[in-house]
Design a protein around this motif. Structure first.
Motif, PDB file in Angstrom:
ATOM      1  N   UNK A 342      11.401  -8.609  14.198  1.00 54.02           N
ATOM      2  CA  UNK A 342      11.327 -10.056  14.407  1.00 54.02           C
ATOM      3  C   UNK A 342       9.899 -10.497  14.682  1.00 54.02           C
ATOM      4  N   UNK A 343       9.124  -9.669  15.372  1.00 55.86           N
ATOM      5  CA  UNK A 343       7.711  -9.993  15.586  1.00 55.86           C
ATOM      6  C   UNK A 343       6.984 -10.124  14.256  1.00 55.86           C
ATOM      7  N   UNK A 344       7.241  -9.180  13.356  1.00 57.07           N
ATOM      8  CA  UNK A 344       6.607  -9.221  12.041  1.00 57.07           C
ATOM      9  C   UNK A 344       7.035 -10.453  11.256  1.00 57.07           C
ATOM     10  N   UNK A 345       8.311 -10.812  11.336  1.00 61.66           N
ATOM     11  CA  UNK A 345       8.799 -11.982  10.598  1.00 61.66           C
ATOM     12  C   UNK A 345       8.166 -13.269  11.140  1.00 61.66           C
ATOM     13  N   UNK A 346       8.039 -13.383  12.449  1.00 65.88           N
ATOM     14  CA  UNK A 346       7.405 -14.557  13.044  1.00 65.88           C
ATOM     15  C   UNK A 346       5.974 -14.700  12.538  1.00 65.88           C
ATOM     16  N   UNK A 347       5.249 -13.587  12.506  1.00 67.30           N
ATOM     17  CA  UNK A 347       3.867 -13.629  12.026  1.00 67.30           C
ATOM     18  C   UNK A 347       3.804 -13.955  10.538  1.00 67.30           C
ATOM     19  N   UNK A 348       4.667 -13.335   9.744  1.00 67.21           N
ATOM     20  CA  UNK A 348       4.652 -13.569   8.302  1.00 67.21           C
ATOM     21  C   UNK A 348       4.999 -15.010   7.954  1.00 67.21           C
ATOM     22  N   UNK A 349       5.894 -15.603   8.699  1.00 72.84           N
ATOM     23  CA  UNK A 349       6.281 -16.993   8.456  1.00 72.84           C
ATOM     24  C   UNK A 349       5.247 -17.981   8.981  1.00 72.84           C
ATOM     25  N   UNK A 350       4.283 -17.496   9.757  1.00 74.78           N
ATOM     26  CA  UNK A 350       3.251 -18.367  10.299  1.00 74.78           C
ATOM     27  C   UNK A 350       3.721 -19.249  11.429  1.00 74.78           C
ATOM     28  N   UNK A 351       4.816 -18.837  12.111  1.00 75.62           N
ATOM     29  CA  UNK A 351       5.372 -19.666  13.185  1.00 75.62           C
ATOM     30  C   UNK A 351       5.019 -19.101  14.561  1.00 75.62           C
ATOM     31  N   UNK A 352       4.079 -18.164  14.592  1.00 78.61           N
ATOM     32  CA  UNK A 352       3.669 -17.596  15.868  1.00 78.61           C
ATOM     33  C   UNK A 352       2.875 -16.333  15.651  1.00 78.61           C
ATOM     34  N   UNK A 353       2.785 -15.525  16.698  1.00 73.21           N
ATOM     35  CA  UNK A 353       1.983 -14.310  16.677  1.00 73.21           C
ATOM     36  C   UNK A 353       2.817 -13.107  17.086  1.00 73.21           C
ATOM     37  N   UNK A 354       2.549 -11.976  16.461  1.00 73.97           N
ATOM     38  CA  UNK A 354       3.160 -10.707  16.841  1.00 73.97           C
ATOM     39  C   UNK A 354       2.178  -9.955  17.728  1.00 73.97           C
ATOM     40  N   UNK A 355       2.546  -9.744  18.974  1.00 74.34           N
ATOM     41  CA  UNK A 355       1.682  -8.982  19.874  1.00 74.34           C
ATOM     42  C   UNK A 355       1.633  -7.535  19.424  1.00 74.34           C
ATOM     43  N   UNK A 356       0.477  -6.933  19.500  1.00 75.19           N
ATOM     44  CA  UNK A 356       0.299  -5.556  19.075  1.00 75.19           C
ATOM     45  C   UNK A 356       0.740  -4.613  20.187  1.00 75.19           C
ATOM     46  N   UNK A 357       1.982  -4.166  20.112  1.00 78.85           N
ATOM     47  CA  UNK A 357       2.490  -3.219  21.085  1.00 78.85           C
ATOM     48  C   UNK A 357       3.288  -3.858  22.205  1.00 78.85           C
ATOM     49  N   UNK A 358       3.974  -3.043  22.999  1.00 78.33           N
ATOM     50  CA  UNK A 358       4.899  -3.539  24.011  1.00 78.33           C
ATOM     51  C   UNK A 358       4.275  -3.911  25.351  1.00 78.33           C
ATOM     52  N   UNK A 359       3.001  -3.547  25.561  1.00 79.37           N
ATOM     53  CA  UNK A 359       2.391  -3.748  26.878  1.00 79.37           C
ATOM     54  C   UNK A 359       1.257  -4.762  26.790  1.00 79.37           C
ATOM     55  N   UNK A 360       1.486  -6.003  27.201  1.00 82.97           N
ATOM     56  CA  UNK A 360       0.438  -7.018  27.083  1.00 82.97           C
ATOM     57  C   UNK A 360      -0.631  -6.878  28.169  1.00 82.97           C
ATOM     58  N   UNK A 361      -1.855  -7.186  27.785  1.00 83.71           N
ATOM     59  CA  UNK A 361      -2.955  -7.316  28.736  1.00 83.71           C
ATOM     60  C   UNK A 361      -3.403  -8.764  28.723  1.00 83.71           C
ATOM     61  N   UNK A 362      -4.255  -9.126  29.651  1.00 81.71           N
ATOM     62  CA  UNK A 362      -4.745 -10.502  29.680  1.00 81.71           C
ATOM     63  C   UNK A 362      -5.454 -10.842  28.371  1.00 81.71           C
ATOM     64  N   UNK A 363      -6.258  -9.937  27.871  1.00 82.53           N
ATOM     65  CA  UNK A 363      -6.994 -10.203  26.633  1.00 82.53           C
ATOM     66  C   UNK A 363      -6.062 -10.289  25.430  1.00 82.53           C
TER      67      UNK A 363
END
Length: 410
Positions: A342-363
């Protein structure tokens, strides 16, 4: 006509079944849902007047527990779930004319055995395309069974997936089938998925690619309309400033991100935005007493998402679809199973961003939010919202009743 809907999984598995149950009932069927005994699922089904037949132990305890899973212990857990779901479905399905199942594979296998014993139609439902074999996409990794990084051919990966199904689930499924006098199966995946699985996913968000080796019936997502008002305190927060960013990870405990609330709130503030933080199974909370953040429990996302600047979430099928319907830009922080898809589909459709990986950092989260909050992303999300179908549960309900009627007349 009586229908038993069976699932064992998180809210993303239970809520679609509730949506189908409501539509079936509107068409004159009697419906019962066999689902985990979690209090929130009981409340969900009671809220729409659908009977719950509790199945096995609460799933939240399993998901949020601290006992680690091991490759050696997984077959035993699978075997126990087959037996538990079989017993629950068998007790609930007496007099039923069809069984529809989704959720964890061992639970589906238990439900199918009940349908076989009753001699009634059985339908397996996937809520995302990559659950089903296709040369157009790879399977998602099974628990503690990663895919080999040096293999990229999709057909080869699905062949490995079939072997993994047999090794992980086969012993428990076949031991149980033999205990109830049913023949063993040599292809667990095909047995569970059947030759004609249904796909309860929106054709725009989660299309089924052709040509296909499977006779897949794509109905559209099974949505459950939510008419609940938002809490007065949340309404007041929304009215007090610009649209905030919603942050919530649903049924994901986020064990690998101990400071995820801190990171998320700081990233939202770095964009000059307010935040709504949903507690969820990760038990997120506020990090200070600032009046730019508001914490919520379980709320009507259908009403809320149309009023936020963006939705930061785990990438469950239900949350992704709800945000897309609302035209809300998304940041998907995928954890397991279908969520990277679903992350990939959101990015491909241009309706948002797919975060790279499961652990977010501030950056990393700040960068993803910049994409989601870009005005062009909002324009695209608004356009895609108009294409999301809302009739998937109705399509499925009519198809099921037609199928059962034909069976009964034969």
């Amino acid at each position: 006509m009586r229908v038993l809907l069976s699932t064992y999984g998180s809210r993303g598995d239970v809520q679609p079944m509730a949506g189908l149950a409501v539509r079936l009932r509107e068409l004159g069927a009697q419906v019962r849902v066999c689902a985990p005994s979690d209090e929130e699922f009981a409340k969900l089904l009671a809220g729409v007047g659908v009977e719950l037949a509790p199945a096995a132990a609460p799933v939240r305890t399993l998901v949020t527990g601290t006992t680690p899973m091991t490759p050696e212990g997984l077959p035993q857990r699978a075997a126990a779930l087959v037996a538990a779901q079989y017993e629950a479905v068998a007790a609930a399905a007496e007099g039923c004319d069809a069984v529809v199942a989704t959720g964890l594979v061992p639970a589906v296998a238990g439900a199918r055995s009940v349908a076989e014993e009753l001699g009634v139609p059985f339908v397996y439902v996937a809520c995302f395309p990559t659950m089903l074999p296709s040369p157009h996409h790879a399977p998602h990794p099974l628990p503690l069974w990663p895919l080999p990084p040096d293999t990229t051919d999709n057909r080869a990966l699905w062949e490995l997936n079939a072997h993994s199904f047999n090794a992980l689930y086969g012993p428990g499924i076949n031991a149980h089938r033999m205990s109830i006098g049913r023949p063993a199966v040599d292809d667990v995946r095909r047995h569970v998925f059947t030759d004609r699985p249904w796909l309860a996913a929106d054709p725009v968000l989660g299309p089924w690619p052709q040509p296909s080796d499977l006779d897949v019936v794509q109905t559209g997502a099974w949505l459950l309309p939510d008419e609940r008002p938002l809490p007065a305190e949340l309404e007041a927060f929304l009215a007090a400033g610009e649209p905030p960013v919603y942050v919530g990870f649903g049924s994901m405990p986020m064990h690998g991100s101990k400071d995820v609330a801190q990171v998320a709130i700081e990233a939202v503030r770095a964009q000059g935005r307010r935040a709504i933080v949903a507690r969820g199974w990760a038990d997120l909370g506020l990090i200070d007493a600032g009046d730019d953040c508001f914490a919520v429990g379980e709320v009507n996302q259908q009403a809320l998402f149309g009023r936020v600047a963006a939705v930061v979430h785990h990438g469950g099928a239900g949350t992704t679809t709800t945000a897309a319907r609302a035209g809300a830009p998304q940041v998907v922080v995928p954890q397991i199973v279908d969520q990277p898809y679903w992350a990939d589909r959101v990015a491909r459709l241009g309706i948002g961003a797919a975060h790279d990986g499961p652990t977010p950092t501030l950056a990393s989260l700040s960068a993803a939010l910049e994409t989601a909050l870009d005005p062009e992303t909002r324009v695209r999300a608004t356009a895609v919202a108009d294409t999301i179908r809302t009739d998937g549960a109705t399509v499925a309900a009519r198809l099921l009743l037609d199928t059962v009627s034909r069976e009964l007349m034969q």
